[in-house]
Design a protein around this motif. Sequence first.
Motif, PDB file in Angstrom:
ATOM      1  N   TYR A  18      41.215  58.959  38.743  1.00 16.82           N
ATOM      2  CA  TYR A  18      42.371  58.360  38.079  1.00 16.82           C
ATOM      3  C   TYR A  18      42.872  57.143  38.865  1.00 16.82           C
ATOM      4  O   TYR A  18      43.046  56.052  38.319  1.00 16.82           O
ATOM      5  CB  TYR A  18      43.491  59.396  37.927  1.00 16.82           C
ATOM      6  N   ALA A  19      43.084  57.323  40.172  1.00 16.38           N
ATOM      7  CA  ALA A  19      43.607  56.222  40.995  1.00 16.38           C
ATOM      8  C   ALA A  19      42.617  55.067  41.072  1.00 16.38           C
ATOM      9  O   ALA A  19      42.985  53.896  40.859  1.00 16.38           O
ATOM     10  CB  ALA A  19      43.937  56.730  42.397  1.00 16.38           C
ATOM     11  N   LEU A  20      41.355  55.359  41.334  1.00 11.99           N
ATOM     12  CA  LEU A  20      40.358  54.300  41.486  1.00 11.99           C
ATOM     13  C   LEU A  20      40.079  53.591  40.167  1.00 11.99           C
ATOM     14  O   LEU A  20      39.761  52.397  40.161  1.00 11.99           O
ATOM     15  CB  LEU A  20      39.062  54.886  42.067  1.00 11.99           C
ATOM     16  N   SER A  21      40.194  54.306  39.050  1.00  9.67           N
ATOM     17  CA  SER A  21      39.976  53.659  37.744  1.00  9.67           C
ATOM     18  C   SER A  21      41.013  52.577  37.492  1.00  9.67           C
ATOM     19  O   SER A  21      40.714  51.540  36.884  1.00  9.67           O
ATOM     20  CB  SER A  21      40.009  54.699  36.622  1.00  9.67           C
ATOM     21  N   ILE A  22      42.235  52.808  37.979  1.00 12.63           N
ATOM     22  CA  ILE A  22      43.294  51.808  37.799  1.00 12.63           C
ATOM     23  C   ILE A  22      43.138  50.672  38.815  1.00 12.63           C
ATOM     24  O   ILE A  22      43.209  49.486  38.456  1.00 12.63           O
ATOM     25  CB  ILE A  22      44.671  52.480  37.923  1.00 12.63           C
ATOM     26  N   TYR A  23      42.909  51.023  40.061  1.00 10.41           N
ATOM     27  CA  TYR A  23      42.772  49.987  41.087  1.00 10.41           C
ATOM     28  C   TYR A  23      41.621  49.026  40.771  1.00 10.41           C
ATOM     29  O   TYR A  23      41.740  47.814  40.941  1.00 10.41           O
ATOM     30  CB  TYR A  23      42.526  50.619  42.457  1.00 10.41           C
ATOM     31  N   TYR A  24      40.501  49.592  40.319  1.00 11.68           N
ATOM     32  CA  TYR A  24      39.303  48.770  40.100  1.00 11.68           C
ATOM     33  C   TYR A  24      39.051  48.456  38.629  1.00 11.68           C
ATOM     34  O   TYR A  24      38.026  47.857  38.292  1.00 11.68           O
ATOM     35  CB  TYR A  24      38.080  49.481  40.686  1.00 11.68           C
ATOM     36  N   ASP A  25      40.005  48.847  37.761  1.00  7.50           N
ATOM     37  CA  ASP A  25      39.845  48.629  36.320  1.00  7.50           C
ATOM     38  C   ASP A  25      38.463  49.119  35.874  1.00  7.50           C
ATOM     39  O   ASP A  25      37.706  48.423  35.197  1.00  7.50           O
ATOM     40  CB  ASP A  25      40.026  47.145  35.971  1.00  7.50           C
ATOM     41  N   THR A  75      49.367  44.547  48.577  1.00 10.07           N
ATOM     42  CA  THR A  75      48.633  43.707  49.522  1.00 10.07           C
ATOM     43  C   THR A  75      49.577  42.729  50.203  1.00 10.07           C
ATOM     44  O   THR A  75      50.626  42.364  49.660  1.00 10.07           O
ATOM     45  CB  THR A  75      47.508  42.933  48.807  1.00 10.07           C
ATOM     46  N   THR A  76      49.181  42.321  51.414  1.00  9.59           N
ATOM     47  CA  THR A  76      49.919  41.281  52.139  1.00  9.59           C
ATOM     48  C   THR A  76      49.137  39.969  52.172  1.00  9.59           C
ATOM     49  O   THR A  76      49.483  39.058  52.919  1.00  9.59           O
ATOM     50  CB  THR A  76      50.210  41.740  53.586  1.00  9.59           C
ATOM     51  N   SER A  77      48.081  39.904  51.381  1.00  9.69           N
ATOM     52  CA  SER A  77      47.269  38.676  51.307  1.00  9.69           C
ATOM     53  C   SER A  77      46.507  38.679  49.990  1.00  9.69           C
ATOM     54  O   SER A  77      46.525  39.662  49.243  1.00  9.69           O
ATOM     55  CB  SER A  77      46.283  38.612  52.486  1.00  9.69           C
ATOM     56  N   VAL A  78      45.833  37.577  49.710  1.00 11.11           N
ATOM     57  CA  VAL A  78      44.986  37.522  48.514  1.00 11.11           C
ATOM     58  C   VAL A  78      43.832  38.492  48.697  1.00 11.11           C
ATOM     59  O   VAL A  78      43.162  38.507  49.734  1.00 11.11           O
ATOM     60  CB  VAL A  78      44.439  36.081  48.293  1.00 11.11           C
ATOM     61  N   VAL A  79      43.602  39.349  47.708  1.00 13.02           N
ATOM     62  CA  VAL A  79      42.569  40.368  47.829  1.00 13.02           C
ATOM     63  C   VAL A  79      41.824  40.488  46.502  1.00 13.02           C
ATOM     64  O   VAL A  79      42.394  40.282  45.427  1.00 13.02           O
ATOM     65  CB  VAL A  79      43.195  41.722  48.232  1.00 13.02           C
ATOM     66  N   ASN A  80      40.550  40.831  46.595  1.00 11.97           N
ATOM     67  CA  ASN A  80      39.720  40.939  45.395  1.00 11.97           C
ATOM     68  C   ASN A  80      39.770  42.365  44.849  1.00 11.97           C
ATOM     69  O   ASN A  80      38.823  43.140  44.968  1.00 11.97           O
ATOM     70  CB  ASN A  80      38.275  40.540  45.727  1.00 11.97           C
ATOM     71  N   LEU A  81      40.894  42.701  44.270  1.00 20.16           N
ATOM     72  CA  LEU A  81      41.070  44.013  43.647  1.00 20.16           C
ATOM     73  C   LEU A  81      41.627  43.770  42.237  1.00 20.16           C
ATOM     74  O   LEU A  81      42.698  43.175  42.090  1.00 20.16           O
ATOM     75  CB  LEU A  81      42.040  44.873  44.469  1.00 20.16           C
ATOM     76  N   PRO A  82      40.929  44.227  41.192  1.00 18.03           N
ATOM     77  CA  PRO A  82      41.351  43.909  39.822  1.00 18.03           C
ATOM     78  C   PRO A  82      42.816  44.189  39.521  1.00 18.03           C
ATOM     79  O   PRO A  82      43.485  43.382  38.873  1.00 18.03           O
ATOM     80  CB  PRO A  82      40.417  44.792  38.974  1.00 18.03           C
ATOM     81  N   PHE A  83      43.350  45.332  40.015  1.00 12.91           N
ATOM     82  CA  PHE A  83      44.739  45.656  39.704  1.00 12.91           C
ATOM     83  C   PHE A  83      45.723  44.650  40.305  1.00 12.91           C
ATOM     84  O   PHE A  83      46.837  44.479  39.800  1.00 12.91           O
ATOM     85  CB  PHE A  83      45.055  47.070  40.205  1.00 12.91           C
ATOM     86  N   LEU A  84      45.320  43.973  41.371  1.00 14.37           N
ATOM     87  CA  LEU A  84      46.210  43.022  42.046  1.00 14.37           C
ATOM     88  C   LEU A  84      45.838  41.566  41.770  1.00 14.37           C
ATOM     89  O   LEU A  84      46.381  40.655  42.404  1.00 14.37           O
ATOM     90  CB  LEU A  84      46.181  43.276  43.563  1.00 14.37           C
TER      91      LEU A  84
END
Length: 674
Positions: free
Chosen positions: A553-560, A629-638
């Motif tokens: 559930y958590a990873l599906s949202i974080y990584y779309d 995040t405290t910086s630009v990050v390659n995570l779909p949710f962010l």
Amino acid sequence: MNELHLETSPYLLQHATNPIHWKAWHTETLQYAQKNKQLIIISIGYAACHWCHVMEHESFEDEQVAEVMNRSYVSIKVDREERPDVDAIYMKAIQIMSGQGGWPLNVVCLPDGRPIWGGTYFRKEEWTNALEQLQELFVNNPQKMEEYATKLHQGIQLLGLVQKPKENILFSKENMSLLIEKWQRSFDLEYGGYSRAPKFMMPTNLEFLQRYGFQNKNQQLLDYVDLTLTKMAWGGLFDTVEGGFSRYSVDSKWHIPHFEKMLYDNAQLLSVYADAYKRTKNELYTEVIEKTIRFCDNELLNIKKGYFASLDADSLNASHHLEEGAYYSWTKEELQRILGDDFELFSIVFNINPFGYWEEEKKYVLIQNESLEAIAKKASVSVAFVKEKKKIWEEKLFHIRKERNKPRLDDKSITSWNALLIKGLIDSYIALGNRDYLDKAEGIAAFIHNQLTTINGSLWHTYKNEESKIDGFLDDYAFTIQAFIRLYQVTFNFHYLSQAKQLMDYCFEDFYNENELFFTFTSRNSPALIATHYEIEDNVIPASNSVMGHNLYALSIYYDNSYYEKVYQNMLAQILPTIDYASAFSNWLSLWMNTLEEQKELAICGNNAVANTIEVQKNYIPQLLIAGTTSVVNLPFLQDRFDKNLDLLYLCSNKTCQIPETEVENIINQIKNE
């Protein structure tokens, strides 16, 4: 000859001097039995198991018993904590044969490992009589044994399959209400827990009931949870002198424990009490958390910053005989001598009276049955005075107890249990603000990475004396993924999240069965047992598949990731319609609550993101999933949500986000008022 001296498990080493020709569970052992066409005895237990020790003393140390076993059988000793897969399969066999289970677990099998007879604890005479009769039957009527073994094996295989729902049923809030109503009938409204003895703490049940009661504003459920947590903390089950919970109590008022202390219980209860503290700010819960962590550090911490498995129920008494609870109990005369003029007040606080009397042993195990406020009022003294006295008494008893013979230690470290402690420490850190708890959690994470992770990224199951061994089981992966996700949520260290995803993808390759729609307990690369095991029902530890559902559930949202989403939804679709008793599926029901409209996600971005997430998580908000995040990050949710000049908080629901807020207080108030 007895080969257990070659092993590292403390439980197996306890049996290394038995006159029985014990062997450990290895492929070579099973091949030996088949080659020599001998029946197999599989005896399963664990280091902290009291009745395992009793049967060892009565039977396995006895020369007559050894003669019977050595003459006709290949005898295998199994540490259930090292081999939970073996334990699960043969526990199913015992439950089919007798309708109950427990430890020690003793099974007689055909040379190919299929069970034909067994049970739990046996007295010497009934054990040897049964073994002689079974050997005679094996020699004179092997066909009868074969027929029975075949039928029993079919039953084990059927039990191993995930039961499919007969029709597609939409699980609704009404279904949930009916399950809760049925569940409440078993509640003990005087002492908490369930209306039966022995009494187990069941952290996953308490975690779910707290969440459900909170989100549905059901004060009756919350009162029950608080009653249970309070009575558990007051009872002898919780060691008020040194901290830490025992595995269960043998009575209904949480008074006399089965004295072994397990890492997994204490790890999970940290999370439960931390959530309860965030909800209530009850000082008792703070005391429980602090003492439990102190116990883990004092008694279970290894030099690599991981934690050992357990402390035994038994210790040497004054006569140098092993006795259950000898380390923890007190005589009245002893307490009078130690406490002097304070004994009268002490005896009121800790019931040195008929309520607190341990009748069988003529000793006392400390139990409180009133709040310190009520006791202070009756004694016409201040609450502060009683609290200070209680600290002084406990410190005195702590130092005196340290002079006693300590319970035996199981000094192996188990990956899944250490991962549970990571989560417990993080939840305690958030609740109480003690940075040291986060440092300990990160220390365990480093221990798992350095000592329990292979070069190819898979996990080992156990560690002891610089040796990691046994391929990790699904629970090792499930709880480690959960722990790394939780670490990410409080540190926003992206490395933890990427580790969690890497382990999840490994599980799909090595554990997932697309036909059954669940993860097997044992990797497909491990030697096959007589049946496949899927861990589905939540127990004193939540089922590894239900934990995997939460992780997905958590990873599906974080990584779309739509595939992750589909998998956990399919799991729920199989489980929910089959639930009859909610207590065995509470973690699944919590996962179902993640799919409801009140579930929220929060993206916290900016230079102060870590401080902001701590501020949010100080509140009890079980329906909230956090990333940041405290910086630009390659995570779909962010994606496209970070601004180096602004702190931005995005509250989302059903994959739709609101206009970002810049003040964390506004977000907290918004969530609380919805």
